[in-house]
Scaffold this motif. Structure first.
Motif, mmCIF file in Angstrom:
data_model
loop_
_atom_site.group_PDB
_atom_site.id
_atom_site.type_symbol
_atom_site.label_atom_id
_atom_site.label_comp_id
_atom_site.label_asym_id
_atom_site.label_seq_id
_atom_site.Cartn_x
_atom_site.Cartn_y
_atom_site.Cartn_z
ATOM 1 N N VAL A 102 45.703 26.182 14.453
ATOM 2 C CA VAL A 102 44.668 26.303 15.481
ATOM 3 C C VAL A 102 43.362 25.626 15.071
ATOM 4 N N GLU A 106 43.200 22.337 19.490
ATOM 5 C CA GLU A 106 42.666 23.409 20.341
ATOM 6 C C GLU A 106 43.729 23.795 21.363
ATOM 7 N N THR A 108 44.589 25.222 24.325
ATOM 8 C CA THR A 108 44.123 25.644 25.636
ATOM 9 C C THR A 108 45.060 25.033 26.682
ATOM 10 N N LYS A 186 42.612 41.526 20.073
ATOM 11 C CA LYS A 186 43.512 40.431 19.702
ATOM 12 C C LYS A 186 44.746 40.976 18.985
ATOM 13 N N GLU A 231 48.927 32.810 15.637
ATOM 14 C CA GLU A 231 47.558 32.440 16.019
ATOM 15 C C GLU A 231 47.568 31.435 17.164
ATOM 16 N N ALA A 235 45.874 32.300 20.766
ATOM 17 C CA ALA A 235 44.880 31.395 21.358
ATOM 18 C C ALA A 235 45.239 31.084 22.804
ATOM 19 N N SER A 239 43.355 31.678 26.314
ATOM 20 C CA SER A 239 43.117 30.559 27.226
ATOM 21 C C SER A 239 43.695 30.818 28.612
#
Length: 320
Positions: A102, A106, A108, A186, A231, A235, A239
């Motif tokens: 990560v 990125e 997303t 998280k 992770e 993420a 997102s």
């Protein structure tokens, strides 16, 4: 006259029609094309994809969901490839594609879409029908909004574009994480990355669990368990919160461009329930709508039905 096909009445009728069409079609068509397993480099990432069918035929771009990969289309690809050019990439962090940490990439949905957009430009399908499922929906709808001229048709299988589709209990802890991404919130989502959760995604809501091969979670879970992959997935959970604000834009795309659309939805899905399927009928004047008596990964139990419905739909709505 505006047509609206609504096949919610009795699943056995839907299954019988789909299977009959598939069987009748199969008697007249040649053997499926060999599926090729390829890798292309996109912005320094190795993007794995499955490809089959004549390259001069209409393209079907298959966009997978979480936590799987193009593996979810392993049976659908040969079922379509005698007549269509079928392409199914793995996103970064999934399947056999590169999975940088990560801090190196990125994760997303904007970035996944950028990679898939570059992938289509590199591999070559300049026009395509989009099959969107789960994570494939936010990727596919971003592509459609950016390049409406490329989209010939939509096939929506448990792919959400409406607030109604994420109003259920499954999304509460994820929405809490969007609102306040504390370490505690998280960590509470790590349970979604376990073998138990993966198996549940494949088996919940199916009519007969014995029809679901353990090869599914046997393929997915070792990839989820790779160092650093939790992770990556966390993420993307965060997102996903970028998608609901875009729903009005995606709905406007549907209203404005009216792409021919086939909805084939596992109605027992506890993640994206049927409540998220019905709103497509608000924005599309012509939508072929089928609720199937199965769960989230509808292809696992109803692959033959879905393949038959796709072949019939594309045969009528997308020119060779």
């Amino acid at each position: 006259m505006t047509a609206r096909i609504n096949s919610e009445l009795v699943f056995t009728c839907v299954a019988a029609v789909g299977l009959a069409a598939s069987i009748a079609d199969a008697g007249d068509r040649p053997a499926p094309e060999q599926v090729l397993h390829r890798t292309v480099t996109i912005d320094g990432l190795d993007i794995f994809y499955r490809e089959a069918g004549p390259r001069d035929a209409p393209t079907v771009l298959l966009l997978h969901g979480f936590p799987t990969s193009s593996h979810m289309f392993r049976n659908l690809i040969p079922a379509l490839s005698d007549r269509y050019h079928v392409v199914a990439p793995d996103y970064p962090g999934f399947g056999n594609s590169s999975a940088p940490d990560v801090d190196e990439f990125e994760y997303t949905f904007d970035n996944l879409t950028r990679v898939v957009e570059r992938f289509t430009e590199e591999v070559g399908p300049t026009k395509y029908s989009l099959y969107v499922m789960d994570y494939g929906a936010p990727v596919g709808f971003r592509l459609a909004v950016q390049h409406p001229e490329r989209v010939q048709a939509l096939i929506v299988q448990n792919g959400n574009a409406y607030d109604e589709g994420i109003a259920n209990d499954f999304w509460e802890p994820i929405k809490a994480y969007w609102d306040d991404p504390t370490p505690e919130r998280k960590d509470a989502l790590r349970g979604l990355l376990t073998l138990e959760a993966t198996k549940w995604q494949y088996t919940h809501g199916v009519r007969n669990v014995e029809t679901i091969s353990p090869d599914t979670w046997g393929h997915v879970q070792p990839l989820l368990d790779r160092p650093g992959n939790q992770e990556i997935q966390l993420a993307l959970f965060y997102s996903y919160g970028s998608n609901p604000p875009l729903y009005p834009q995606w709905q406007e795309y549907l209203r404005t461009h009216q792409p021919p659309t086939l909805v084939v939805w596992g109605k027992n899905d506890a993640i994206f329930p049927a409540a998220g399927a019905h709103p497509y009928k608000r924005d599309l004047k012509e939508v072929e709508f089928h609720l199937l008596d199965t769960g989230h990964f509808a292809l696992e139990e109803e692959g033959a039905v879905i393949a038959g419905l796709i072949r019939d739909f594309l045969g009528r709505r997308v020119a060779d």
